[in-house]
Design a protein around this motif. Structure first.
Motif, mmCIF file in Angstrom:
data_model
loop_
_atom_site.group_PDB
_atom_site.id
_atom_site.type_symbol
_atom_site.label_atom_id
_atom_site.label_comp_id
_atom_site.label_asym_id
_atom_site.label_seq_id
_atom_site.Cartn_x
_atom_site.Cartn_y
_atom_site.Cartn_z
ATOM 1 N N LYS A 17 0.841 -1.212 0.000
ATOM 2 C CA LYS A 17 0.000 0.000 0.000
ATOM 3 C C LYS A 17 0.863 1.245 0.000
ATOM 4 C CE LYS A 17 -3.984 -1.636 2.633
ATOM 5 N NZ LYS A 17 -4.062 -1.969 4.050
ATOM 6 N N GLY A 18 0.530 2.215 -0.829
ATOM 7 C CA GLY A 18 1.209 3.513 -0.820
ATOM 8 C C GLY A 18 2.712 3.396 -0.934
ATOM 9 N N GLU A 19 3.391 3.903 0.099
ATOM 10 C CA GLU A 19 4.861 3.888 0.093
ATOM 11 C C GLU A 19 5.426 2.505 0.409
ATOM 12 O OE1 GLU A 19 5.871 6.775 3.089
ATOM 13 O OE2 GLU A 19 6.042 8.384 1.614
ATOM 14 N N GLN A 20 4.550 1.617 0.854
ATOM 15 C CA GLN A 20 5.059 0.333 1.330
ATOM 16 C C GLN A 20 5.503 -0.596 0.210
ATOM 17 O OE1 GLN A 20 2.202 -1.390 4.045
ATOM 18 N NE2 GLN A 20 3.127 -0.271 5.737
ATOM 19 N N ARG A 21 6.550 -1.334 0.519
ATOM 20 C CA ARG A 21 7.064 -2.341 -0.404
ATOM 21 C C ARG A 21 7.343 -3.615 0.390
ATOM 22 N NH1 ARG A 21 5.640 1.284 -3.011
ATOM 23 N NH2 ARG A 21 6.587 2.275 -4.830
ATOM 24 N N ILE A 22 7.248 -4.729 -0.288
ATOM 25 C CA ILE A 22 7.498 -6.009 0.377
ATOM 26 C C ILE A 22 8.708 -6.673 -0.269
ATOM 27 C CG2 ILE A 22 6.531 -8.281 0.959
ATOM 28 C CD1 ILE A 22 3.839 -6.195 0.177
ATOM 29 N N PRO A 49 15.995 -17.997 5.590
ATOM 30 C CA PRO A 49 14.694 -18.602 5.290
ATOM 31 C C PRO A 49 13.940 -17.749 4.279
ATOM 32 C CG PRO A 49 14.662 -17.556 7.450
ATOM 33 C CD PRO A 49 16.062 -17.448 6.949
ATOM 34 N N GLU A 50 13.010 -18.366 3.548
ATOM 35 C CA GLU A 50 12.224 -17.607 2.561
ATOM 36 C C GLU A 50 11.160 -16.809 3.283
ATOM 37 O OE1 GLU A 50 12.336 -19.888 -1.714
ATOM 38 O OE2 GLU A 50 10.626 -18.700 -1.046
ATOM 39 N N GLU A 51 11.548 -15.639 3.787
ATOM 40 C CA GLU A 51 10.582 -14.824 4.507
ATOM 41 C C GLU A 51 10.413 -13.477 3.837
ATOM 42 O OE1 GLU A 51 12.015 -14.834 8.486
ATOM 43 O OE2 GLU A 51 11.137 -16.790 8.902
ATOM 44 N N GLU A 52 9.508 -12.678 4.407
ATOM 45 C CA GLU A 52 9.231 -11.368 3.821
ATOM 46 C C GLU A 52 9.380 -10.271 4.861
ATOM 47 O OE1 GLU A 52 6.087 -12.582 0.330
ATOM 48 O OE2 GLU A 52 5.319 -11.475 2.071
ATOM 49 N N ALA A 53 9.627 -9.077 4.382
ATOM 50 C CA ALA A 53 9.655 -7.915 5.266
ATOM 51 C C ALA A 53 9.004 -6.751 4.547
ATOM 52 C CB ALA A 53 11.087 -7.557 5.628
ATOM 53 N N VAL A 54 8.342 -5.897 5.329
ATOM 54 C CA VAL A 54 7.712 -4.710 4.756
ATOM 55 C C VAL A 54 8.591 -3.511 5.073
ATOM 56 C CG1 VAL A 54 5.663 -3.238 4.784
ATOM 57 C CG2 VAL A 54 5.429 -5.717 5.093
ATOM 58 N N PHE A 55 8.859 -2.693 4.061
ATOM 59 C CA PHE A 55 9.591 -1.446 4.293
ATOM 60 C C PHE A 55 8.900 -0.334 3.512
ATOM 61 C CE2 PHE A 55 11.463 -3.241 0.474
ATOM 62 C CZ PHE A 55 11.676 -2.139 -0.337
ATOM 63 N N SER A 56 9.360 0.900 3.690
ATOM 64 C CA SER A 56 8.727 2.015 2.974
ATOM 65 C C SER A 56 9.756 2.839 2.226
ATOM 66 C CB SER A 56 8.020 2.952 3.953
ATOM 67 O OG SER A 56 7.166 2.231 4.784
ATOM 68 N N ILE A 57 9.310 3.447 1.143
ATOM 69 C CA ILE A 57 10.147 4.428 0.451
ATOM 70 C C ILE A 57 9.595 5.798 0.836
ATOM 71 C CG2 ILE A 57 11.073 5.198 -1.755
ATOM 72 C CD1 ILE A 57 10.133 2.516 -2.959
ATOM 73 N N THR A 58 10.347 6.515 1.651
ATOM 74 C CA THR A 58 9.870 7.814 2.124
ATOM 75 C C THR A 58 10.731 8.919 1.522
ATOM 76 O OG1 THR A 58 11.347 8.055 4.017
ATOM 77 C CG2 THR A 58 9.380 6.683 4.338
#
Ligand code: GTP
Ligand code: MG
Length: 333
Positions: free
Chosen positions: A303-308, A318-327
């Motif tokens: 959503k919006g600025e968020q990237r996964i 491990p094959e995991e995910e993290a959410v970060f943002s481009i600000t």
């Protein structure tokens, strides 16, 4: 007790040996004069370690050395670099010393086991506007931070194949970190690659000043653009793959030659299947790229600025995910 002393002696000897090797350069190898040295440097081989990792066939075909000479040189280099077997504990000791560059997002760093690894190649792939270029800009700033703040106190080389490097963005990111942006800009060496041959050449040239300029990060953004546009529909796919393969191996060799160097390249994927890449969300370049990088990160939009970010087949993560943002300030949680 005696055993302990012995171990200490061994590690002191190891250190001395390491120092001796570090001080050796290509010209110290038997049979290497100025002419051969120049040939090697032109091929992007600037240290004994890089030579030790170089395929002999390429020394003959690309560098223009005789077969016997090539073999002798590589063998001598491999002996100096003791490239035989070693114990798993020695491998572990080395891995423990690997440093990382913070991405700017704690979530993202955690996903990576602390940040972008040195001594390895990281591939960042994803669709357009998923943040590949933003991350590579951020890393060019962050690599300059001190160790306590997640940096490597080093400089960066940025090979820009799409003309999307933006000093303005670096300034924003540096100011957000209270860094002097003039210094930050000076420590980023930008090479604009105009075609795939130029890109290959720039990567080889980069090898020359890694040590001299204290380079700790090498970025190629993006690896595939030129290869894709130049070779599309020309019936020369095999040729393209071969060139791309050797380019990626140049990058791998650099990351393996300099323990404190992180190599990062980006790669586009298209959701829209075209005649070449039948599979939706397959990164271009096919298997060659998948096998060339140590850590692969797949980005997608949130959503919006968020990237996964998702880790894809890294040997130790491990094959995991993290959410970060481009600000405005750059990459953040
Ligand atoms: P391609 O190169 O086209 O494949 O895309 P990319 O993955 O490299 O995307 P890029 O890193 O250029 O990311 C673009 C995204 O970053 C856009 O969604 C922008 O909104 C965001 N972005 C770029 N600059 C800024 C900025 O100054 N502020 C904010 N908030 N977002 C920005
Ligand atoms: Mg981009």
């Amino acid at each position: 007790m005696a055993k302990k002393k012995n171990e200490e002696k061994v590690s002191v000897d190891d250190q001395k040996e390491d120092e001796r090797k570090k001080s050796m350069s290509l010209i110290d190898l038997p049979g290497v004069g100025d002419a051969t040295k120049k040939k090697l440097m032109d091929a992007g081989i600037s240290s004994i370690k890089e030579l030790a990792l170089y395929p002999i066939t390429r020394l003959v075909e690309d560098v223009g050395l005789g077969e016997k000479t090539a073999y002798k040189l590589v063998k001598a280099a491999q002996e100096i670099e003791s490239m035989g077997f070693k114990s798993a504990s020695a491998v572990w000791e080395k891995r423990k010393q690997l440093r990382r560059i913070t991405t700017g997002s704690a979530n993202f760093d955690e996903l990576l086991g602390g940040g972008i690894e040195t001594g390895a190649v990281t591939e960042i792939f994803g669709e357009f506007r998923t943040g590949k270029t933003q991350i590579t800009h951020q890393l060019c700033v962050n690599v300059q931070l001190d160790h306590e703040n997640g940096g490597l106190e080093g400089s960066a080389i940025y090979i820009d194949t799409e003309g999307t490097f933006r000093p303005e963005r670096i300034i924003q990111m540096a100011e957000a970190r209270d860094m002097d942006y003039n210094t930050v800009l000076k420590n980023i060496i930008v090479g604009r690659a105009y075609n795939s041959d130029h890109q290959i050449l720039l990567a080889r040239e980069a090898a020359r000043f890694i040590e001299e300029k204290n380079v700790k990060l090498l970025v190629v953004d993006s690896i595939i653009t030129h290869f894709r546009s130049e070779y599309i529909g020309r019936g020369t796919l095999a040729n393209r793959q071969q060139l791309l393969n050797s380019h990626i191996h140049d990058l791998i060799r650099l990351s393996e030659s300099y323990d404190e160097l992180a190599v990062v390249f980006t790669n586009q994927v298209s959701a829209k299947p075209d005649m070449f890449y039948g599979n939706p969300i397959i990164h271009t370049g096919g298997h060659i790229i998948a096998h060339g990088s140590t850590i692969r990160l797949y980005l997608r939009k949130g959503k919006g600025e968020q990237r996964i970010a998702r880790v894809v087949d890294a040997p130790h993560l491990p094959e995991e995910e993290a959410v970060f943002s481009i600000t405005e300030d750059g990459i953040r949680d």
